[in-house]
Scaffold this active site. Structure first.
Site, PDB file in Angstrom:
ATOM      1  N   ASP A 192     -46.267 141.387  52.969  1.00  0.00           N
ATOM      2  CA  ASP A 192     -45.898 140.532  54.094  1.00  0.00           C
ATOM      3  C   ASP A 192     -44.911 141.295  54.954  1.00  0.00           C
ATOM      4  O   ASP A 192     -43.859 141.710  54.474  1.00  0.00           O
ATOM      5  CB  ASP A 192     -45.272 139.232  53.576  1.00  0.00           C
ATOM      6  CG  ASP A 192     -44.870 138.305  54.715  1.00  0.00           C
ATOM      7  OD1 ASP A 192     -45.734 138.022  55.569  1.00  0.00           O
ATOM      8  OD2 ASP A 192     -43.708 137.887  54.766  1.00  0.00           O
ATOM      9  N   GLU A 276     -51.417 141.437  56.086  1.00  0.00           N
ATOM     10  CA  GLU A 276     -51.833 140.410  57.023  1.00  0.00           C
ATOM     11  C   GLU A 276     -52.141 141.067  58.361  1.00  0.00           C
ATOM     12  O   GLU A 276     -51.374 141.908  58.829  1.00  0.00           O
ATOM     13  CB  GLU A 276     -50.710 139.392  57.188  1.00  0.00           C
ATOM     14  CG  GLU A 276     -51.192 138.080  57.722  1.00  0.00           C
ATOM     15  CD  GLU A 276     -50.109 137.020  57.600  1.00  0.00           C
ATOM     16  OE1 GLU A 276     -50.436 135.839  57.714  1.00  0.00           O
ATOM     17  OE2 GLU A 276     -48.946 137.371  57.402  1.00  0.00           O
ATOM     18  N   ASP A 356     -41.065 134.675  51.711  1.00  0.00           N
ATOM     19  CA  ASP A 356     -41.773 135.926  51.977  1.00  0.00           C
ATOM     20  C   ASP A 356     -42.615 136.392  50.794  1.00  0.00           C
ATOM     21  O   ASP A 356     -43.735 136.860  50.964  1.00  0.00           O
ATOM     22  CB  ASP A 356     -40.774 137.018  52.378  1.00  0.00           C
ATOM     23  CG  ASP A 356     -39.962 136.615  53.602  1.00  0.00           C
ATOM     24  OD1 ASP A 356     -40.560 135.995  54.506  1.00  0.00           O
ATOM     25  OD2 ASP A 356     -38.763 136.904  53.654  1.00  0.00           O
TER      26      ASP A 356
END
Ligand SMILES: [Zn+2]
Length: 410
Positions: A192, A276, A356
């Site tokens: 992330d 991502e 996170d």
């Protein structure tokens, strides 16, 4: 795969003059080509073919008194400038027709002598040569001294010579390299990319940018403020511009070094890496812009991508619309949006999540699922990074950060 090897070069004053002339000629040919196509369009004529354009703005132009001086630089440099223009048009048309996804591609724009980054490209046709004495022979420029910080693994197919905003010169060689698969490992990781931390891994590890980098970034911001207070067109302003460019180059260099080490470690330790697919350009337009660009995620993701391809690892960008920070990674419950200030939360199922880390775990799960869907039960290696044009026709080509020493994907 093709990789780019960048080295600092130190042209003599005479060679700098020759290079400046070559940058100028390449720019003029690029701009002439763009103007010719624009005029044809305004006159309702057909799109000028690549061949026709080359004939007009190079071959025929050289015979006119206004453009006679184009003969003073390597013809390959001029052809490559037009090749950049043609690529810029093709990318633009591909975007118009919807064939090219992603962020908007603008219509090609004129180059300016004030652009921060000047570049020319020599291909094998130009007969550039790395000499036995270590110098780089460039046609109509001379034998330029190079600082060989590492060896070229094979004969290069082209070299781009760049002058950045800080006045430094670089040679960027494109080299075809063989892949070097690493021994397989069991671990997989989701990453992330965040604002509070540079990156958070699904194994719980949080990576913060090193202190020296943050300090350097603060110093850069201060210099930029100084610059904004200087009067336009003044000598002091010009000095401040160079100062900012130098500081910026230093920050970019250390950031890149640090990202190289981090990405190499992640690729070595994991068989598959999922990130991502952030729409970085989309975020860049919001007020988060500053921190986003400081973090340099795009560069980091690019490193992961090409290193994975090179070392036989799986790399995948997961669906950017999946609400990874709102979904409980334990029970899958979608818990609704949470402001950035919410750092941890408890799901009704009882799981306590670090925002996170939870997102990173969801990215790992999404990456695995998407890999499975993409090709039956088999996890496929990610595609090799798409080749990027070599010289700057990109909107942020003026940015000086591209031309540091080291290796990068083409
Ligand atoms: Zn839950």
């Amino acid at each position: 795969m093709q990789l780019r090897y960048n080295y600092r070069v130190y042209p003599t004053p005479a060679q700098q003059v020759a290079l400046a002339r070559a940058f100028g000629c390449a720019r003029v040919v690029f701009n002439d080509g763009l103007r010719a196509r624009q005029q044809a369009r305004e006159a309702g004529e057909a799109y000028l073919s690549d061949g026709e354009l080359s004939k007009r703005v190079i071959t025929q132009a050289k015979r006119t008194p206004e453009r006679e001086w184009l003969g003073g630089v390597s013809a390959v440099v001029l052809q490559q400038a037009l090749a950049d223009l043609n690529t810029a048009y093709r990318n633009f048309f591909a975007w118009l027709s919807g064939k090219r996804k992603g962020r908007k591609v603008a219509r090609p724009r004129f180059r300016s002598r004030k652009d921060n980054r000047q570049a020319i490209r020599f291909t094998a046709n130009a007969r550039f040569k790395v000499l036995d004495n270590g110098r780089l022979r460039l046609p109509k420029v001379g034998d330029v001294p190079v600082r060989w910080s590492r060896q070229l693994p094979a004969a290069p197919t082209s070299v781009t010579v760049i002058r950045d905003a800080a006045g430094r010169y670089f040679a960027s060689f494109v080299v075809a390299t063989t892949n070097q698969p690493l021994p397989p490992v069991d671990r997989e990781v989701g990453i992330d990319l965040g604002l509070t931390h540079f990156a958070v891994l699904s194994n719980g590890k949080k990576v913060t940018a090193p202190r020296f980098l943050r300090r350097a970034a603060r110093k850069l911001r201060r210099l930029q403020q100084d610059l904004s207070r200087k009067q336009r067109g003044s000598n002091n302003r010009q000095k401040a511009v160079v100062k900012v460019a130098r500081a910026h180059a230093r920050v970019a260099d250390s950031r890149r070094d640090w990202q190289h080490k981090l990405s190499t470690r992640i690729i070595r330790d994991n068989q598959a890496v999922y990130v991502e697919d952030l729409c970085v350009t989309g975020l860049g337009r919001t007020r988060l812009a500053k921190s986003v660009h400081d973090a340099g995620w795009a560069q980091f993701v690019n490193m992961l991508e090409y290193k994975a391809a090179r070392h036989g690892r799986t790399f995948r960008k997961t669906n950017r619309f999946a609400p990874t920070s709102q979904t409980c990674s334990t029970c899958g419950r979608l818990d609704g949006p949470k402001p950035l200030s919410v750092r941890s939360w408890t799901c009704p199922c009882g799981a306590v999540h670090d925002r996170d880390v939870n997102a990173a775990i969801n990215i790992l799960a999404a990456g695995r699922a998407e890999s499975l869907n993409a090709c039956g039960a088999q996890v496929s290696p990610a595609p090799v990074p798409a080749p990027r044009r070599e010289a700057g026709i990109h909107p942020d080509a003026a940015c000086s950060t591209r031309s540091v020493e080291g290796i990068s994907a083409v």
